[in-house]
Design a protein around this motif. Structure first.
Motif, short mmCIF file in Angstrom:
data_model
loop_
_atom_site.label_atom_id
_atom_site.label_comp_id
_atom_site.label_asym_id
_atom_site.label_seq_id
_atom_site.Cartn_x
_atom_site.Cartn_y
_atom_site.Cartn_z
N MET A 176 49.11 34.61 37.38
CA MET A 176 48.40 35.30 38.67
C MET A 176 46.95 35.19 38.17
O MET A 176 46.48 35.66 37.04
CB MET A 176 48.84 36.85 38.52
CG MET A 176 47.96 37.56 39.69
SD MET A 176 48.06 39.27 39.75
CE MET A 176 49.46 39.46 40.82
N ILE A 197 49.76 32.66 41.58
CA ILE A 197 49.46 33.57 42.74
C ILE A 197 47.82 33.77 42.58
O ILE A 197 47.26 34.14 41.26
CB ILE A 197 49.97 35.03 42.40
CG1 ILE A 197 51.45 34.85 42.74
CG2 ILE A 197 49.57 35.86 43.67
CD1 ILE A 197 52.47 36.20 42.34
N LEU A 248 46.94 36.01 47.78
CA LEU A 248 47.24 37.69 47.93
C LEU A 248 45.89 38.43 48.23
O LEU A 248 44.78 38.11 47.60
CB LEU A 248 47.74 38.20 46.84
CG LEU A 248 49.25 38.35 46.44
CD1 LEU A 248 49.55 39.43 45.04
CD2 LEU A 248 49.99 38.90 47.56
N GLU A 293 46.29 43.79 46.89
CA GLU A 293 47.87 43.76 46.79
C GLU A 293 48.16 43.18 45.40
O GLU A 293 49.24 43.16 45.11
CB GLU A 293 48.27 42.62 47.80
CG GLU A 293 48.24 43.39 49.22
CD GLU A 293 48.48 42.25 50.43
OE1 GLU A 293 48.81 40.84 49.90
OE2 GLU A 293 48.70 42.43 51.49
N TRP A 294 47.06 42.80 44.55
CA TRP A 294 47.65 42.04 43.49
C TRP A 294 48.32 43.08 42.44
O TRP A 294 49.16 42.51 41.63
CB TRP A 294 46.30 41.79 42.75
CG TRP A 294 45.21 42.30 42.22
CD1 TRP A 294 44.31 42.51 42.79
CD2 TRP A 294 45.07 43.15 41.06
NE1 TRP A 294 43.29 43.23 42.31
CE2 TRP A 294 43.81 43.85 41.35
CE3 TRP A 294 45.99 43.44 39.92
CZ2 TRP A 294 43.50 44.73 40.37
CZ3 TRP A 294 45.66 44.20 39.03
CH2 TRP A 294 44.36 44.76 39.13
N ALA A 351 51.90 42.98 42.68
CA ALA A 351 52.86 42.08 42.13
C ALA A 351 52.54 41.56 40.76
O ALA A 351 53.21 40.55 40.45
CB ALA A 351 52.18 40.86 43.06
N GLU A 403 55.48 40.65 38.75
CA GLU A 403 56.26 39.44 38.74
C GLU A 403 55.81 38.14 38.28
O GLU A 403 56.41 37.08 38.25
CB GLU A 403 56.24 39.21 40.68
CG GLU A 403 56.68 39.94 41.45
CD GLU A 403 56.35 39.69 42.99
OE1 GLU A 403 55.83 38.69 43.14
OE2 GLU A 403 56.79 40.69 43.84
#
Lengths: 260, 355
Positions: free
Chosen positions: B190, B214, B235, B239-240, B243, B246
């Motif tokens: 990410m 991401i 994203l 919103e990060w 997530a 994940e």
């Protein structure tokens, strides 16, 4: 000196040679993953196998009755599992960590007072009894390897946390692989020990009470560890500590079991 | 008539990129160039090595004077690339003969002459150039032997020293760390913030096989653009956090003046991840990640200073290995029967006047 003792000493020297080579290469930072690193371990394994064969001939049965014989059998099983596991999980440096344990067990076996005694003659060999003992000792070897992998995990974890990115760091496997190996080896040991204990139910010859109690205590310990690992109750670091400290119990119990 | 082994070349040290790119041989033209050089009077064999950092021609000829071969090769380059006299004058070629040529090739193959000391890519590039020449039939006994010896020396140097150990750039240190935490093929990354440095790190991870990426950025358009470039998912910036559980590697480089990632958030994430290891790379200044995050079980935090320190250590370690590597090369030169020649640096010569 009996021929089999000479073989055992040579096997120990081979393991120590492998350890020296690996240690030197790491210190000089010239270690590279290579199948040749396993050669001293292979030589040591062949010599230990020859020792077990000759010793078996001498005592007329599987040599698993005295502490010194048990130590050698476990060290042989550890190397056997090392060859099976080392490649599968790409943990070739496992040899560096396995060699001192195996060499230590064999040195202890050679120098124990009254090492390698003659066995009292016994009648017919019962294959199930021999199999039960062999499977139980291979289970202990799996616990030993799980302990060694746990040490590697703790070392790599410390290097990562402290930002000590140097020679050994690059040679150790990914921490996630080490965590998986710790879990799988503990599980393998538990399955084998369960099989050995299941066999004991089928034995007509009674097994002494202390032996059964110690074996069940070890099984219970690893069953709890297995449950904890399966449910992810503990972190991989705590699990690795458990595998390292946990091995003390089966190791110490060897003395108690053989004296019983 | 005696056989001479020569090399004419220029590299990142002697010539700026805007000049190098003018006389670089395209991969598809290397065979043609090798054939043309071999067709020069007195030339028997040739190999053309052309990379982004160097253009070198290795040849063997039987001209009476060894240096005459250099002159002919320079003329060839001037003609082939239609260079004016003044341009040829300004080119700084190194002109090496016999043992100097062998020593130089051994150093090049071992990565000792590379911009990033000890890098391994050059070994493959030399192999490829040699293969092109071999397939075109422009090599013979002399160059075949020399290049085979060079590959043997290169392997020995890499096997017996730590010249290629460690990483010397922040991006490759990040990859090394990720590799020691996870299996890269299963690794999800990410990016929080879309700065150049985080992009470089992410690209390094993807090029080494990271599974997915991401991207989250305050400017969502920029995140979408970067995600598309790296075949990942964008994203929105709010919103990060949801997530984080994940992914296995977080690279943060926002311009926020305060900590963006705090220990409480990571503790929650780790519970959800069942304590699977998490690598957090903070390349923002001021820092994005509270240093207390490194105390959390299974979390490994590296900020820009930590990454730079590791890269610097590796660079110093490679420099320390240099003496050992040079020792191996000298030993092999003696073994292969190359007499002691002048040092490489002293043979750098300027333009045609040195012919």
């Amino acid at each position: 000196m009996e021929q089999y003792r000479t073989l055992l000493i040579l096997a120990t020297l081979a393991y120590l040679g492998g350890l020296f080579h690996a240690g030197t290469a790491l210190t000089k930072r010239t270690w590279h993953d290579s199948r040749w690193h396993a050669l001293p371990m292979l030589i040591g394994f062949c010599l230990t196998t020859a020792f077990l064969y000759l010793r078996g001939q001498a005592v007329g049965q599987c040599p698993m009755k005295s502490v010194s014989d048990i130590l050698v059998f476990i060290s042989w099983s550890v190397i056997l599992l090392y060859f099976l596991v080392g490649g599968a999980y790409r943990v070739s440096l496992l040899g560096l960590f396995t060699a001192p344990l195996v060499a230590g067990m064999q040195i202890l076996a050679v120098f124990l007072p009254g090492a390698f005694p003659d066995y009292p003659l016994k009648g017919k060999i019962i294959p199930l009894v021999e199999l039960h003992a062999a499977v139980a000792l291979i289970a202990y070897a799996a616990f030993a390897l799980s302990c060694i992998t746990g040490i590697m995990y703790l070392l790599q974890e410390r290097l990562l946390k402290k930002h000590r990115i140097g020679g050994l760091f690059y040679q150790l496997p990914p921490i996630q692989d080490l965590a998986k190996s710790v879990r799988r080896l503990s599980l393998l040991g538990l399955i084998l020990l369960s099989a050995a204990l299941a066999m004991s139910f089928a034995l007509k010859q009674p097994v002494s009470n202390p032996k059964v109690i110690f074996a069940w205590a070890v099984w219970l310990l690893y069953a709890v560890m297995g449950f904890v690992m399966w449910r992810h109750v503990l972190s991989p670091r705590q699990t690795a500590w458990l595998a390292v400290i946990g091995f003390v119990v089966p190791f110490v119990s060897l003395w108690l079991v053989t004296k019983a | 008539m005696s056989q001479h082994l020569i090399c004419l070349g220029l590299n990142y040290r002697t010539t700026p990129v805007e000049v190098r790119e003018r006389i670089a041989f395209a991969e598809s033209k290397a065979a043609e160039a090798a054939l043309e050089i071999r067709a020069l009077p007195g030339f028997d064999e040739t190999v053309v090595l052309s990379t982004c950092n160097r253009v070198e021609i290795y040849a063997s000829h039987n001209l009476e004077e060894g240096r005459a071969g250099h002159s002919k090769m320079r003329d060839y380059i001037a003609t082939r690339f239609a260079l004016a006299d003044s341009e040829v004058e300004s080119l700084v070629f190194y002109q090496l003969s016999d043992a100097e040529t062998a020593r130089h090739l051994f150093r090049v193959v071992s990565g000792l002459d590379s911009m990033v000391l000890g890098e391994t890519e050059i070994f493959g590039q030399v192999k490829q150039s040699y293969k092109v020449a071999l397939d075109s039939g422009t090599t013979g006994r002399t160059l075949n032997k020399l290049f085979q010896q060079a590959f043997a020396v290169g392997k020995r140097v890499r096997n017996e020293t730590a010249i290629q150990r460690g990483s010397t750039s922040v991006g490759s240190v990040a990859v090394d760390l990720a590799e020691k935490v996870h299996d890269l093929k299963e690794c999800r990354v990410m990016l929080i913030g879309a700065g150049d440095m985080s992009r470089t790190c992410a690209q390094s991870l993807l090029s080494r096989g990271a599974k997915s990426i991401i991207v989250s950025n305050r400017s969502h358009d920029r995140a979408v653009e970067l995600a598309a470039e790296m075949k990942g998912k964008a994203l929105k910036f709010d919103e990060w956090e949801g997530a984080m559980h994940e992914v296995d590697v977080i690279i943060s480089s926002t311009s926020a003046p305060h900590f963006v990632i705090k220990p409480e958030q990571i503790r929650q994430v780790q519970k959800k991840r069942r304590w699977e290891p998490l690598l957090v790379i903070d390349i923002a200044v001021p820092r994005d990640v509270d240093p207390a995050v490194n105390q959390i079980e299974g979390v490994y935090l590296y900020d820009i200073d930590a990454l730079q320190a590791i890269a610097d250590d590796s660079r110093r370690e490679r420099e320390r290995q240099l003496i050992h590597c040079e020792g191996i090369i000298e030993q092999q030169l003696n073994k292969y029967g190359f007499a002691e020649g002048d040092a490489f640096q002293s043979s750098i010569q300027r333009g045609p006047s040195q012919a």
